[in-house]
Design a protein around this motif. Structure first.
Motif, PDB file in Angstrom:
ATOM      1  N   UNK A 127       2.627   0.363   9.812  1.00  0.00           N
ATOM      2  CA  UNK A 127       1.580  -0.151   8.647  1.00  0.00           C
ATOM      3  C   UNK A 127       2.063   0.043   7.324  1.00  0.00           C
ATOM      4  N   UNK A 128       1.624  -0.780   6.548  1.00  0.00           N
ATOM      5  CA  UNK A 128       2.253  -0.679   5.131  1.00  0.00           C
ATOM      6  C   UNK A 128       1.329  -0.689   4.070  1.00  0.00           C
ATOM      7  N   UNK A 129       1.632  -1.128   2.926  1.00  0.00           N
ATOM      8  CA  UNK A 129       0.773  -1.196   1.676  1.00  0.00           C
ATOM      9  C   UNK A 129      -0.003  -2.360   1.563  1.00  0.00           C
ATOM     10  N   UNK A 140       3.450   3.536   2.257  1.00  0.00           N
ATOM     11  CA  UNK A 140       2.728   3.334   0.865  1.00  0.00           C
ATOM     12  C   UNK A 140       3.754   3.346  -0.238  1.00  0.00           C
ATOM     13  N   UNK A 141       3.740   2.607  -1.251  1.00  0.00           N
ATOM     14  CA  UNK A 141       4.772   2.958  -2.394  1.00  0.00           C
ATOM     15  C   UNK A 141       4.331   4.271  -3.101  1.00  0.00           C
ATOM     16  N   UNK A 142       5.362   5.301  -2.882  1.00  0.00           N
ATOM     17  CA  UNK A 142       5.259   6.698  -3.558  1.00  0.00           C
ATOM     18  C   UNK A 142       6.118   6.959  -4.489  1.00  0.00           C
ATOM     19  N   UNK A 143       5.822   7.395  -5.720  1.00  0.00           N
ATOM     20  CA  UNK A 143       6.883   7.662  -6.726  1.00  0.00           C
ATOM     21  C   UNK A 143       6.425   9.106  -7.264  1.00  0.00           C
ATOM     22  N   UNK A 144       7.093   9.989  -6.892  1.00  0.00           N
ATOM     23  CA  UNK A 144       7.041  11.475  -7.486  1.00  0.00           C
ATOM     24  C   UNK A 144       7.631  11.493  -8.668  1.00  0.00           C
ATOM     25  N   UNK A 164      -2.641  -1.842  -1.455  1.00  0.00           N
ATOM     26  CA  UNK A 164      -3.009  -0.481  -1.803  1.00  0.00           C
ATOM     27  C   UNK A 164      -2.320  -0.093  -3.131  1.00  0.00           C
ATOM     28  N   UNK A 165      -2.925   0.682  -3.832  1.00  0.00           N
ATOM     29  CA  UNK A 165      -2.454   1.176  -5.117  1.00  0.00           C
ATOM     30  C   UNK A 165      -1.043   2.091  -4.855  1.00  0.00           C
ATOM     31  N   UNK A 166      -0.341   1.821  -5.688  1.00  0.00           N
ATOM     32  CA  UNK A 166       0.928   2.775  -5.724  1.00  0.00           C
ATOM     33  C   UNK A 166       0.695   3.942  -6.377  1.00  0.00           C
ATOM     34  N   UNK A 167       1.290   5.165  -5.654  1.00  0.00           N
ATOM     35  CA  UNK A 167       0.912   6.480  -6.014  1.00  0.00           C
ATOM     36  C   UNK A 167       1.910   7.219  -6.836  1.00  0.00           C
ATOM     37  N   UNK A 199      -4.716  10.268   6.997  1.00  0.00           N
ATOM     38  CA  UNK A 199      -5.035  11.393   7.847  1.00  0.00           C
ATOM     39  C   UNK A 199      -4.982  10.960   9.495  1.00  0.00           C
ATOM     40  N   UNK A 200      -4.773   9.689   9.876  1.00  0.00           N
ATOM     41  CA  UNK A 200      -4.629   9.397  11.137  1.00  0.00           C
ATOM     42  C   UNK A 200      -2.934   9.276  11.571  1.00  0.00           C
ATOM     43  N   UNK A 201      -2.189   9.813  10.868  1.00  0.00           N
ATOM     44  CA  UNK A 201      -0.558   9.753  11.377  1.00  0.00           C
ATOM     45  C   UNK A 201       0.002  10.947  10.979  1.00  0.00           C
ATOM     46  N   UNK A 202       1.218  11.283  11.520  1.00  0.00           N
ATOM     47  CA  UNK A 202       1.990  12.180  11.084  1.00  0.00           C
ATOM     48  C   UNK A 202       3.535  11.640  10.865  1.00  0.00           C
ATOM     49  N   UNK A 203       3.713  10.498  10.717  1.00  0.00           N
ATOM     50  CA  UNK A 203       4.891   9.783  10.422  1.00  0.00           C
ATOM     51  C   UNK A 203       4.626   8.992   9.003  1.00  0.00           C
ATOM     52  N   UNK A 204       5.678   8.945   8.131  1.00  0.00           N
ATOM     53  CA  UNK A 204       5.227   8.140   7.105  1.00  0.00           C
ATOM     54  C   UNK A 204       6.768   7.394   6.756  1.00  0.00           C
ATOM     55  N   UNK A 205       6.798   6.018   6.099  1.00  0.00           N
ATOM     56  CA  UNK A 205       7.946   5.515   5.603  1.00  0.00           C
ATOM     57  C   UNK A 205       7.575   5.125   4.320  1.00  0.00           C
ATOM     58  N   UNK A 206       7.858   6.066   3.198  1.00  0.00           N
ATOM     59  CA  UNK A 206       7.503   5.652   2.031  1.00  0.00           C
ATOM     60  C   UNK A 206       8.422   4.632   1.164  1.00  0.00           C
ATOM     61  N   UNK A 207       7.790   3.686   0.793  1.00  0.00           N
ATOM     62  CA  UNK A 207       8.464   2.258   0.283  1.00  0.00           C
ATOM     63  C   UNK A 207       8.884   2.857  -1.344  1.00  0.00           C
ATOM     64  N   UNK A 208      10.090   2.267  -1.593  1.00  0.00           N
ATOM     65  CA  UNK A 208      10.644   2.568  -2.985  1.00  0.00           C
ATOM     66  C   UNK A 208      10.139   1.164  -3.732  1.00  0.00           C
TER      67      UNK A 208
END
Length: 337
Positions: free
Chosen positions: A197-199, A234-238, A273-276, A294-303
């Motif tokens: 799944x993606x953004x 999802x796009x995630x930028x800490x 989806x909104x970028x985080x 909440x339904x997954x235990x794996x992520x591939x965060x997009x840069x």
């Protein structure tokens, strides 16, 4: 909600047209950094006639020789651009070179802007090409090692096989499907593939919002394939270790993209989806409230597409050392600073 079990990242592999080698080298170094930080997987996008990776199989072949543990994936390879048999050969070769670390993700449908590229891509068969399930199933059969031609044997000194060579026995069990609709999520499950799944999702007339729609896709997939893996992208930028200048650019980037998240876009009704963007604690709180996460235990965060190499290094480091531990993730190896 379970703890985060597998952590991956995704890059487009951006490069400058005047110096494409440098951009590809940056991508390879990012994958090497990901392995040092303990990421479980690194994924590359597939872009044709753009300034991003057009040949992820070749890039991942190079990455396989510069890493030893991290899994390598494509998210995703559009099958409309590919000959299924030839792609199966290439993927099996790279899987063997990597020691069984390849996770190919594919999608179906006509190539983007097909009316503009059809004569260059399929000059003699553009109206005959099947871009749906038949093409996907041919690819799956080829990867699985099922007979391709009806003949095998020896001709002179040459020996011919009736299945794709080389054959990588475990590769079929590591194939992923990039799904943006409810129907494609179900199809992935029925075919015994894993779900990426993606953004972006198809709203398909729903006004429930991105997270609820994505959750329905995940649930529908699991109804068909209860043991299949699901990864959220999802796009995630800490921003924990970002400089003030970086933080300003990151928030400006997200703000410029936010309007497209308000309503479905275009004839296909694509909902983004909104970028985080924010501190790891802030992002972790938003993810834990996200119905899809909440339904997954794996992520591939997009840069993000257009950032600088030093930005990606900071983002990957903060994800691995700050954000992912907030989500319960344990690195595959001891991360470095």
């Amino acid at each position: 909600m379970s703890r985060l079990r597998k952590l991956g990242f995704l890059t487009i592999g951006l490069f400058d047209e005047a110096d494409p080698a440098a951009g590809h080298e940056t991508t390879l170094r990012m994958i090497e950094l990901g392995e040092r930080l303990g990421f479980d997987s690194a994924w590359v996008r597939h872009r044709h006639l753009q300034f991003g990776i057009s040949s992820p199989v070749a890039v991942l072949a190079a990455a396989s020789q510069r890493t030893s543990r991290i899994e390598l994936g494509t998210a995703v390879t559009p099958l409309g651009w590919e000959n299924p048999l030839r792609l199966a050969e290439d993927l099996a070769t790279v899987d063997l070179l990597s020691g069984g670390r390849l996770n190919p993700g594919v999608s179906v449908g006509p190539p983007m802007h097909y009316d503009l590229v059809r004569d260059a891509l399929y000059p003699h068969s553009a109206d005959l090409e099947d871009f749906g399930d038949e093409r996907l199933e041919r690819f799956l059969r080829a990867v699985a090692g099922e007979p391709v031609p009806a003949w095998k044997g020896t001709e002179g000194f040459e020996v011919f096989s009736d299945r794709v060579q080389p054959h990588s026995p475990g590769l079929r069990s590591r194939l992923w499907y990039g799904a943006a609709s409810l129907g494609s999520a179900r199809r992935a499950g029925k075919l015994g593939m894993h779900l990426l799944t993606s953004s972006v999702v198809r709203a398909e007339g729903s006004s429930d919002g991105f997270a609820a729609i994505q959750r329905r896709h995940i649930d529908a997939f699991r109804e068909e394939n209860p043991t299949g893996r699901v990864s959220q992208g999802l796009v995630v930028v800490p921003t924990d270790s970002a400089t003030p200048e970086q933080r300003d650019r990151y928030f400006a980037y997200a703000a410029a993209r936010t309007p497209r998240t308000a309503a479905p876009q275009g004839p296909a009704g694509m909902l983004f989806a909104r970028d985080l963007v924010g501190t790891s604690a802030e992002i972790a709180e938003q993810l834990q409230a996200h119905a899809g996460y909440q339904a997954v235990d794996e992520v591939v965060f997009a840069l993000p597409f257009t950032f600088r190499p030093e930005d990606y290094e900071q983002i990957l480091t903060d994800i691995a050392t700050k954000l992912a531990p907030e989500l319960g993730w344990v690195p595959a190896t001891s991360p470095v600073g």
